[in-house]
Design a protein around this motif. Structure first.
Motif, PDB file in Angstrom:
ATOM      1  N   MET A  10       0.855  -1.191   0.000  1.00  0.00           N
ATOM      2  CA  MET A  10       0.000   0.000   0.000  1.00  0.00           C
ATOM      3  C   MET A  10       0.886   1.234   0.000  1.00  0.00           C
ATOM      4  O   MET A  10       1.976   1.221   0.572  1.00  0.00           O
ATOM      5  N   GLN A  11       0.376   2.301  -0.597  1.00  0.00           N
ATOM      6  CA  GLN A  11       1.125   3.551  -0.591  1.00  0.00           C
ATOM      7  C   GLN A  11       0.982   4.256   0.757  1.00  0.00           C
ATOM      8  O   GLN A  11      -0.084   4.225   1.353  1.00  0.00           O
ATOM      9  N   GLY A  20     -11.831   1.320   4.890  1.00  0.00           N
ATOM     10  CA  GLY A  20     -11.784   0.639   3.590  1.00  0.00           C
ATOM     11  C   GLY A  20     -10.476  -0.126   3.417  1.00  0.00           C
ATOM     12  O   GLY A  20     -10.473  -1.306   3.059  1.00  0.00           O
ATOM     13  N   ASN A  21      -9.355   0.538   3.697  1.00  0.00           N
ATOM     14  CA  ASN A  21      -8.051  -0.135   3.627  1.00  0.00           C
ATOM     15  C   ASN A  21      -8.007  -1.311   4.598  1.00  0.00           C
ATOM     16  O   ASN A  21      -7.430  -2.360   4.297  1.00  0.00           O
ATOM     17  N   ALA A 186     -16.189  -6.613   0.229  1.00  0.00           N
ATOM     18  CA  ALA A 186     -15.378  -5.935   1.234  1.00  0.00           C
ATOM     19  C   ALA A 186     -15.178  -4.464   0.879  1.00  0.00           C
ATOM     20  O   ALA A 186     -14.338  -3.798   1.451  1.00  0.00           O
ATOM     21  N   ILE A 188     -15.918  -0.680   1.054  1.00  0.00           N
ATOM     22  CA  ILE A 188     -16.539   0.203   2.044  1.00  0.00           C
ATOM     23  C   ILE A 188     -16.743   1.587   1.416  1.00  0.00           C
ATOM     24  O   ILE A 188     -15.873   2.074   0.694  1.00  0.00           O
ATOM     25  N   MET A 198     -15.050   4.842   0.292  1.00  0.00           N
ATOM     26  CA  MET A 198     -14.308   5.523   1.354  1.00  0.00           C
ATOM     27  C   MET A 198     -12.886   5.695   0.847  1.00  0.00           C
ATOM     28  O   MET A 198     -12.288   4.742   0.354  1.00  0.00           O
ATOM     29  N   LYS A 200      -8.914   8.010   0.979  1.00  0.00           N
ATOM     30  CA  LYS A 200      -7.976   8.919   1.635  1.00  0.00           C
ATOM     31  C   LYS A 200      -8.180  10.347   1.160  1.00  0.00           C
ATOM     32  O   LYS A 200      -7.863  11.287   1.865  1.00  0.00           O
TER      33      LYS A 200
END
Ligand code: ADP
Ligand code: NA
Length: 330
Positions: A10-11, A20-21, A186, A188, A198, A200
């Motif tokens: 992941m960044q 969500g992540n 999954a 979100i 959802m 960032k």
């Protein structure tokens, strides 16, 4: 029996990961790490393909790693490191650039999306080459399985093409990886705009559940989540996106199936549902937040841990790179 290898990353593009992540990636990584020899990367070299503030990037990289660990990624049995600590990523990416067609790279939809979003001045060669760096990430570790969101599927397909192309042209070298597409159930959505993911980069913070939010704030956000003017608690993404999202979140955290939740909440109000969601999210996130803050309070120890893991990653990556260099005639 040796376990199959898994690679994912992941960044470090925000101070905190969000629900969500967590549900879409971390939870699944945590499960999968038991069955796989897992390699998890904080991909800071991908992050600089769009403009970054250096001090924030460094801080967000540490914070992302701390949240992986706090959420249960085990830095002993899995390998958890920062991409820029392992120079072989850039070295292999260069070789892969030389077997990637300009035309095939031009078809990557993420490049088109991001170049539109960030504008002409920020549309760099680095952004264009994002997919070959991602291919290098995966191929260096001979990953069999690559869990990714639907949006990254095209990049894994390119990775497979490049692995096959290299193997054909220079001799059998790379494992051809399989994408493991993280399930759409999954996914979100934003609590305030429940038809958008959802994210960032959400316009308003109120719709995003951050892993590192204060528990009171988390509960408050859930209690003010957008619903609809009906009363029925029923899963229906089209007609009832807000309620459906709350059911998805509750189901992810309690393991109770959405259909079972619908039955249990029959005849009850949205306030009850929100109360349970808030309790479940806080119960899950509060200890993770505590642990992440503890890890972040001791940067020297966290750096030591990441350096040790980077050493393990380097040993794996260098083996592949040496073979590649030999094959291409270096
Ligand atoms: P990156 O650019 O690092 O991939 P993202 O935030 O887009 O960052 O995604 C990181 C991971 O979290 C990916 O596996 C992605 O599929 C997952 N993810 C991101 N947002 C959501 C969401 N709203 N619901 C479920 N999974 C998500
Ligand atoms: Na993504």
């Amino acid at each position: 029996m040796t376990k199959a290898r898994l690679f994912s990353g992941m960044q470090p593009s925000a101070d905190s990961l969000h629900a969500g992540n967590y549900i879409g990636a971390l939870l699944q990584w945590r499960e999968m790490q038991r069955d796989y020899d897992a390699v998890f990367c904080v991909v800071d070299m991908h992050a600089i393909t769009v403009p970054q503030d250096p001090a924030s990037l460094r801080e967000q990289t540490r914070r992302t790693a701390a949240q992986y660990i706090a959420a249960g990624i085990d830095p002993e049995s899995s390998t958890l490191y920062v991409q820029s600590h392992v120079p072989a990523h850039a070295q292999l990416a260069w070789v892969l650039n030389t077997i990637t067609g300009f035309g095939e790279a031009s078809r990557m939809t993420q490049f088109k999306d991001k170049s539109l979003r960030y504008g002409a001045d920020a549309t760099t060669l680095g952004l264009f080459a994002y997919p070959t760096l991602m291919a290098a990430d995966i191929l260096l570790y001979n990953a069999d399985a690559v869990p990714v969101g639907e949006d990254q599927k095209q990049h894994v397909e390119l990775t497979r093409d490049l692995a096959n192309r290299f193997n054909t042209r220079f001799g059998e070298t790379f494992v051809v990886p399989e994408p493991v597409i993280l399930s759409d159930t999954a996914r979100i959505y934003d609590l305030q705009n429940p038809t958008s993911k959802m994210s960032k980069s959400a316009e308003s913070d109120n719709g995003v559940l951050w892993l590192l939010d204060d528990p009171k704030r988390t509960a408050k956000k859930i209690k003010s989540a957008a619903t609809d003017s009906e009363r029925e608690i029923r899963f229906d993404r089209g007609e009832k996106p807000g309620v459906s999202n709350l059911l998805t979140i509750l189901s992810a955290f309690t393991g109770e199936a959405v259909t079972a939740l619908e039955q249990r909440f029959a005849g009850r109000g949205y306030g009850d549902l929100k109360g349970e969601v808030a309790d479940a999210v806080v119960a899950e996130f509060a200890p993770i937040r505590e642990r992440a803050l503890e890890l972040l309070a001791d940067p020297a120890e966290l750096d030591r841990l990441l350096a040790g893991n980077a050493e393990r990653a380097t040993a794996m990556a260098e083996r592949t790179l040496a073979e590649v260099y030999e094959r291409v005639g270096f």
